[in-house]
Design an enzyme around this catalytic site. Structure first.
Site, short mmCIF file in Angstrom:
data_model
loop_
_atom_site.label_atom_id
_atom_site.label_comp_id
_atom_site.label_asym_id
_atom_site.label_seq_id
_atom_site.Cartn_x
_atom_site.Cartn_y
_atom_site.Cartn_z
N SER A 69 6.19 11.27 -0.03
CA SER A 69 6.29 10.60 1.09
C SER A 69 6.85 8.98 0.89
O SER A 69 7.20 8.51 1.47
CB SER A 69 4.96 10.52 1.89
OG SER A 69 3.87 10.12 1.19
N HIS B 171 3.16 4.36 1.09
CA HIS B 171 4.18 4.23 2.16
C HIS B 171 4.77 2.84 2.29
O HIS B 171 5.98 2.91 2.29
CB HIS B 171 3.54 4.70 3.35
CG HIS B 171 3.05 6.28 3.59
ND1 HIS B 171 2.47 6.81 4.52
CD2 HIS B 171 3.27 7.15 2.70
CE1 HIS B 171 2.27 8.11 4.26
NE2 HIS B 171 2.73 8.27 3.11
#
Length: 338
Positions: free
Chosen positions: A266, A317
């Site tokens: 991610s 992230h």
């Protein structure tokens, strides 16, 4: 040329209910196939020529041939001249001209099959030109989609590698739904203590590991949805650099600011979002403002969701987003083809 005309004929039949007609041994045609649409006692026949063949056409004989073949007296022939050498230019007075002398014998439409543009159509053929233009646009869309698929080879390789490694993880874990933490550590998860001990490869290897079927499924779908777009813009090499740089920066942020074990692609995917945002900002004179807003909204929504759900590596992230923006800002050139 034959393939282009064949595809155009197929689109005319599919989209506008023409039927195919065979035109045998007719001088002046570049294809032995055309299309016809019959309405009552009238038949409209679309046939194809090129700059090299059009001079051999004898329209009266051709119309006579069509009357016999179709058993119809009221024939409306429409000649579609397709050639890559056809161009238009503007003279000093601002008038638009063709670069070749054309002597139409019937209704005429000119198409440059290299630029995929309709250059000219005779009076009264606007509807026919619009039909052909829609067919050409449809052909171009299909070709663009095929081109994107070809350009996205790195994206699909990354997806394949992630899935293969997840398959290995599931096998070693004895569970296809959830990954065993010990197996993840063995395969290269981000573990701060082990990185401190010199196992720096974990900053990369953790990008290809996932905690479960849902985790890998969501990430691979996101990569499938976003990867081809970014890879098409930046090219294979730059896309690869952006992906890995963003992933490594993501792992570094997680290492510096989070003590938890971390895995997943991610961070690198957030880097692709950052690359898409940089593209939108640098090309804001060419893309719609809605595009920029959509990219920003996707980033914000994903960050909000991440901070709302436990056990999500939000620092990873953020690091991936920063890494993607930095690398794409350096690599993107405004005059590149996309």
């Amino acid at each position: 040329m034959d393939t282009y005309i064949k595809t155009l004929i197929e689109k005319l039949c599919d989209m506008y209910r023409y039927r195919i007609i065979e035109l045998k041994d007719i001088p002046g045609l570049s294809s032995s196939w055309g299309v016809v649409k019959e309405e009552g006692d009238r038949a409209e026949v679309v046939f194809f020529s090129s700059l090299n063949t059009m001079r051999d056409l004898e329209i009266n004989s051709f119309v006579g041939y069509l009357r016999n073949a179709l058993r119809c007296e009221d024939i409306r022939p429409v000649q579609v001249l397709i050639d890559g050498d056809l161009k238009t230019y503007t003279d000093e007075q601002g008038g638009l001209h063709l670069n070749h002398e054309i002597y139409p014998q019937c209704g005429l439409i000119l198409i440059n099959n290299v630029d995929n543009k309709i250059l000219y159509y005779s009076l009264g053929l606007e509807d026919k030109a619009n039909e052909l233009a829609n067919c050409i646009n449809h052909m171009r869309h299909i070709e663009n989609q095929r081109g994107k698929t070809e350009k996205a080879i790195i994206t699909y390789i990354l997806i394949a590698v992630n899935l293969v490694i997840y398959g290995l993880t599931a096998y070693l874990s004895g569970n296809i739904v959830d990954s065993n933490t010990r197996v993840l550590i063995f395969l290269g998860a981000k573990v701060n203590e082990l990185i401190n001990a010199g196992e720096y490869y974990r900053l990369v290897s953790c990008m290809f590991l996932h905690g479960g079927a849902v985790h890998v499924g969501v990430n691979m779908y996101s990569l499938y949805a976003l990867g081809p777009f970014v890879e098409g813009i930046y090219g294979k090499l730059k896309f690869t650099i952006i992906y890995f740089f963003a992933g490594i920066v993501s792992s570094f942020f997680s290492y510096k600011f989070s003590a938890d074990i971390s895995v997943g692609a991610s961070g690198a995917i957030f880097g692709l979002l950052g690359a898409a945002l940089v593209f939108a900002m640098k090309m804001k004179d060419r893309v719609r403002k809605d595009f920029i807003r959509n990219i920003l909204s996707v980033i914000v929504v994903n960050l909000v969701i991440g901070f709302s759900i436990p056990n999500v590596d939000n620092f990873g992230h953020l690091g991936g987003l920063v890494g993607g923006m930095i690398s794409s800002f350096v690599l993107f050139k405004k005059d590149q083809q996309f």
